[in-house]
Motif scaffolding. Structure first.
Motif, short mmCIF file in Angstrom:
data_model
loop_
_atom_site.label_atom_id
_atom_site.label_comp_id
_atom_site.label_asym_id
_atom_site.label_seq_id
_atom_site.Cartn_x
_atom_site.Cartn_y
_atom_site.Cartn_z
N HIS A 33 16.87 41.85 -0.17
CA HIS A 33 17.92 41.56 -1.13
C HIS A 33 18.40 40.30 -1.55
N TYR A 34 18.66 39.33 -0.55
CA TYR A 34 19.00 38.05 -0.75
C TYR A 34 17.99 37.01 -1.23
N LEU A 35 16.66 37.46 -0.67
CA LEU A 35 15.79 36.48 -1.24
C LEU A 35 15.23 36.85 -2.45
N GLN A 36 15.40 38.03 -3.07
CA GLN A 36 15.16 38.28 -4.26
C GLN A 36 16.25 37.63 -5.28
N ARG A 37 17.30 37.51 -4.83
CA ARG A 37 18.35 36.93 -5.52
C ARG A 37 18.15 35.57 -5.74
N ALA A 38 17.81 34.89 -4.57
CA ALA A 38 17.10 33.47 -4.95
C ALA A 38 16.13 33.07 -5.44
N ALA A 39 14.96 34.01 -5.49
CA ALA A 39 13.81 34.05 -6.03
C ALA A 39 14.35 34.00 -7.50
N ALA A 40 15.01 34.86 -7.89
CA ALA A 40 15.41 35.11 -9.44
C ALA A 40 15.92 33.78 -9.89
N GLY A 42 14.85 30.91 -9.04
CA GLY A 42 13.56 30.03 -8.89
C GLY A 42 13.40 29.41 -7.73
N SER A 43 13.93 29.82 -6.42
CA SER A 43 13.60 29.37 -5.24
C SER A 43 12.03 29.51 -4.80
N PRO A 44 11.20 28.48 -4.90
CA PRO A 44 10.06 28.68 -4.16
C PRO A 44 9.99 29.15 -2.99
N LYS A 45 10.85 28.86 -1.95
CA LYS A 45 10.81 28.98 -0.59
C LYS A 45 11.10 30.60 -0.35
N ALA A 46 12.21 31.30 -1.39
CA ALA A 46 12.34 32.65 -1.43
C ALA A 46 11.06 33.30 -1.92
N LEU A 47 10.79 33.03 -2.87
CA LEU A 47 9.44 33.42 -3.38
C LEU A 47 8.37 33.48 -2.48
N ARG A 48 7.99 32.56 -1.62
CA ARG A 48 7.03 32.44 -0.69
C ARG A 48 7.38 33.56 0.62
N LEU A 49 8.82 33.43 0.85
CA LEU A 49 8.99 34.41 1.99
C LEU A 49 8.82 35.81 1.54
N LEU A 50 9.05 36.13 0.51
CA LEU A 50 8.94 37.41 -0.19
C LEU A 50 7.47 37.96 -0.24
N GLY A 51 6.63 36.92 -0.54
CA GLY A 51 4.99 37.32 -0.59
C GLY A 51 4.64 37.43 0.95
N GLN A 52 5.29 36.77 1.89
CA GLN A 52 4.91 36.87 3.38
C GLN A 52 5.26 38.48 3.76
N MET A 53 6.47 38.90 3.13
CA MET A 53 7.08 40.00 3.55
C MET A 53 6.11 41.07 2.98
N TYR A 54 5.48 41.00 1.69
CA TYR A 54 4.77 41.78 0.94
C TYR A 54 3.44 42.01 1.41
N ALA A 55 2.89 40.50 1.91
CA ALA A 55 1.40 40.81 2.52
C ALA A 55 1.35 41.48 3.76
N LEU A 56 2.27 41.89 4.33
CA LEU A 56 2.22 42.82 5.54
C LEU A 56 1.86 44.11 4.89
N GLY A 57 1.90 44.45 3.79
CA GLY A 57 1.91 45.91 3.21
C GLY A 57 1.32 46.08 1.76
#
Length: 109
Positions: A33-40, A42-57
């Protein structure tokens, strides 16, 4: 308090804390939830962390987040995107690339 007002660095920090469980019990839903808010915002790090979370599945969704972060200068995300591309079809890459444009504000130069 800053996160409640949509301050991207605060959202990013809360997302990281919930993801790691350093100052509280880990909670992947709250981290997302919080990473998606930061990504929305424009946070590159939040976008990357979400990518890493999704890469697991969910590889195509992970590729989209890595692309959005890489487009904003995140070199780790760029490497992750390139690594993940080998596992995707050209159609999945095209769809994920289009999706990446919707994950954060447009890049202004």
């Amino acid at each position: 308090q800053s996160a409640a007002h949509g301050f991207a660095p605060a959202d990013l920090r809360l997302g990281e804390l919930y993801l790691s469980g350093v100052a509280m019990a880990p909670d992947l839903d709250k981290a997302q939830h919080y990473l998606q808010r930061a990504a929305a915002n424009g946070s590159p790090k939040a976008l990357r962390l979400l990518g890493q979370m999704y890469a697991l599945g969910i590889a195509p969704k992970a590729y989209a987040y890595f692309s959005a972060a890489a487009d904003r200068g995140d070199l780790i995300a760029k490497a992750e995107r390139e690594r993940l591309a080998a596992a995707l079809t050209p159609e999945q890459i095209a769809a994920a690339t289009a999706s990446a444009k919707t994950l954060a504000p447009p890049i202004t130069r």
